[in-house]
Scaffold this active site. Sequence first.
Site, PDB file in Angstrom:
ATOM      1  N   ASN A   1      21.893 -78.917  -5.443  1.00 33.59           N
ATOM      2  CA  ASN A   1      21.440 -80.303  -5.636  1.00 33.59           C
ATOM      3  C   ASN A   1      20.177 -80.292  -6.496  1.00 33.59           C
ATOM      4  OD1 ASN A   1      18.989 -80.280  -3.832  1.00 33.59           O
ATOM      5  ND2 ASN A   1      20.556 -79.678  -2.358  1.00 33.59           N
TER       6      ASN A   1
ATOM      7  N   PRO B   1      24.976 -74.824   9.103  1.00 36.35           N
ATOM      8  CA  PRO B   1      24.138 -75.119  10.282  1.00 36.35           C
ATOM      9  C   PRO B   1      23.059 -76.131   9.913  1.00 36.35           C
ATOM     10  CG  PRO B   1      23.646 -72.947   9.364  1.00 36.35           C
ATOM     11  CD  PRO B   1      24.850 -73.449   8.633  1.00 36.35           C
ATOM     12  N   ASP B   2      22.668 -76.958  10.882  1.00 31.24           N
ATOM     13  CA  ASP B   2      21.573 -77.909  10.647  1.00 31.24           C
ATOM     14  C   ASP B   2      20.274 -77.239  11.103  1.00 31.24           C
ATOM     15  OD1 ASP B   2      19.619 -79.974  10.963  1.00 31.24           O
ATOM     16  OD2 ASP B   2      21.268 -81.414  10.762  1.00 31.24           O
ATOM     17  N   ILE B   3      19.467 -76.814  10.154  1.00 27.15           N
ATOM     18  CA  ILE B   3      18.268 -76.012  10.457  1.00 27.15           C
ATOM     19  C   ILE B   3      17.291 -76.818  11.310  1.00 27.15           C
ATOM     20  CG2 ILE B   3      16.320 -74.773   9.420  1.00 27.15           C
ATOM     21  CD1 ILE B   3      18.171 -74.452   6.894  1.00 27.15           C
TER      22      ILE B   3
HETATM   23  O1  PMT Z   1      12.182 -81.164  -3.948  1.00 26.80           O
HETATM   24  P1  PMT Z   1      11.772 -82.431  -4.664  1.00 26.80           P
HETATM   25  O2  PMT Z   1      12.389 -82.530  -6.046  1.00 26.80           O
HETATM   26  O3  PMT Z   1      10.290 -82.639  -4.672  1.00 26.80           O
HETATM   27  O4  PMT Z   1      12.413 -83.678  -3.863  1.00 26.80           O
HETATM   28  C1  PMT Z   1      11.982 -83.957  -2.568  1.00 26.80           C
HETATM   29  C2  PMT Z   1      13.153 -84.342  -1.636  1.00 26.80           C
HETATM   30  C3  PMT Z   1      13.810 -85.608  -2.173  1.00 26.80           C
HETATM   31  C4  PMT Z   1      14.166 -83.209  -1.574  1.00 26.80           C
HETATM   32  C5  PMT Z   1      12.511 -84.566  -0.221  1.00 26.80           C
HETATM   33  O5  PMT Z   1      11.596 -85.627  -0.274  1.00 26.80           O
HETATM   34  C6  PMT Z   1      13.592 -84.878   0.814  1.00 26.80           C
HETATM   35  O6  PMT Z   1      14.049 -85.996   0.987  1.00 26.80           O
HETATM   36  N1  PMT Z   1      14.044 -83.831   1.562  1.00 26.80           N
HETATM   37  C7  PMT Z   1      15.144 -83.902   2.515  1.00 26.80           C
HETATM   38  C8  PMT Z   1      16.454 -83.905   1.771  1.00 26.80           C
HETATM   39  C9  PMT Z   1      17.648 -83.942   2.704  1.00 26.80           C
HETATM   40  O7  PMT Z   1      18.398 -83.005   2.730  1.00 26.80           O
HETATM   41  O8  PMT Z   1      17.719 -85.004   3.484  1.00 26.80           O
HETATM   42  P2  PMT Z   1      18.889 -85.250   4.595  1.00 26.80           P
HETATM   43  O9  PMT Z   1      18.715 -86.683   4.967  1.00 26.80           O
HETATM   44  O10 PMT Z   1      20.211 -84.819   4.056  1.00 26.80           O
HETATM   45  O11 PMT Z   1      18.500 -84.277   5.760  1.00 26.80           O
HETATM   46  C10 PMT Z   1      17.699 -84.682   6.867  1.00 26.80           C
HETATM   47  C11 PMT Z   1      16.835 -83.550   7.350  1.00 26.80           C
HETATM   48  O12 PMT Z   1      17.647 -82.520   7.890  1.00 26.80           O
HETATM   49  C12 PMT Z   1      15.960 -82.908   6.296  1.00 26.80           C
HETATM   50  O13 PMT Z   1      14.693 -82.632   6.883  1.00 26.80           O
HETATM   51  C13 PMT Z   1      16.687 -81.617   5.950  1.00 26.80           C
HETATM   52  O14 PMT Z   1      15.758 -80.573   5.576  1.00 26.80           O
HETATM   53  C14 PMT Z   1      17.352 -81.293   7.290  1.00 26.80           C
HETATM   54  N2  PMT Z   1      18.632 -80.563   7.163  1.00 26.80           N
HETATM   55  C15 PMT Z   1      19.703 -81.145   6.574  1.00 26.80           C
HETATM   56  C16 PMT Z   1      20.899 -80.466   6.529  1.00 26.80           C
HETATM   57  C17 PMT Z   1      20.982 -79.163   7.087  1.00 26.80           C
HETATM   58  N3  PMT Z   1      22.097 -78.486   7.042  1.00 26.80           N
HETATM   59  N4  PMT Z   1      19.901 -78.609   7.639  1.00 26.80           N
HETATM   60  C18 PMT Z   1      18.727 -79.284   7.694  1.00 26.80           C
HETATM   61  O15 PMT Z   1      17.733 -78.769   8.217  1.00 26.80           O
END
Ligand code: PMT
Length: 399
Positions: free
Chosen positions: A208, A303-305
Amino acid sequence: MTTLADKKVLLGITGGIAAYKTPELVRRLRDAGAQVRVVMTPAAQAFIAPLTLQAVSGHRVHSELLDAEAEAGMGHIELARWADELVIAPATAHAIARLAHGFADDLLATLALATEARISVVPAMNRVMWASRPVTENCQRLEALGMRLLGPASGEQACGEVGAGRMIEPDQIVAALSDKTDLLAGHRFVVTAGPTHEALDPVRFLGNRSSGRMGFCLAAALAEAGARVDLVAGPVNLATPPGVSRCDVQSAREMLAAVMARIEGADGFVGVAAVADYRPESVADHKIKKSDEALAMRLVPNPDILAEVSKHPARPSLVMGFAAETRDLAEAARQKLARKQLDLIAANLVGDGLAFDCKENALEVFSTERHWSLPQQAKSMLARALVDIIAERMPSKGG
Ligand code: PMT
């Protein structure tokens, strides 16, 4: 509470229209208890008179590298030694380029080389210049050299355009300089940043657009606040912030393993990484050959970390996630907060050039009982605002 009492702040002013705000900055710094000396480039003097800065700082303004009078008293080496902080505000694109490449042909550039003080650079320029590749690369170089960027802000510019590039306000500069080095002293944080790459074959991956910038800025701000920081970074092209210990990974499963190896004894975890939710079920041993047929691929969940950390027996006392959403920001963020049993979540709108791979962002931060709106600003400034929110919720380590 400001903690600039008796700090020696050397203010370097370069030639931008925002120089008109520097007398106010000097006043605010002195109100916060700092001693202030001013250095001006020749171009800065076209925007504001040295006499004005002399009046508000209470000291002669320095501008010449080879100044017989100054060398007898406060020459450039003495000034460089005197300072606890060197703040360059406003910093033009030209000044940033010179700092990034170690020029030493005027007093300010020479001071920046000769000082051991912390150097903060406060950019101010037209939005297109700020977004340009040379400025972006020079800023990355400044950060890699250990200087920190404060701002810029977004809004209406002196040139009549609207966008990122305005100098941040004097109050914000004073707040950023205020000594928060013990705010999170004694705490250890694990932070994830960047994308993950999920291999398809030896040369291809699913990924991504995350640049890692938000996570790296947060790691830097936590370290600045006195925390020990373990940064687990996906594949990004960024320098490690000073004082941060870094581990590089590629895939979600590698990221999980690196996080779990560091979570025992951590006080906080912040998941900023854009972790791939799915990965290819199998990775081809050899490069997948092109054919005229459609290619179907089965993806399996990663896995969801964040959720794993939250339910870990050694759960840190603060677990914070991010939420990247294209709609219903608040509702989706609150749902993630509850589902993953988080203490905080920072939500951003993504898509259409927002948040991913850009220098600025806006965040809505939620806990179960509170909500903070952090408006569009440089990710480095957002990170410092997040640290204030995080620090409020950390149990005191005493001492
Ligand atoms: O890196 P940059 O270009 O500066 O951009 C920043 C960002 C947009 C990446 C950042 O601000 C951001 O939004 N990060 C989270 C992106 C994301 O994956 O969001 P999510 O809504 O899909 O996930 C929710 C949370 O679960 C996040 O904290 C993610 O780290 C965590 N996650 C998601 C999936 C997974 N398999 N494991 C996780 O831990």
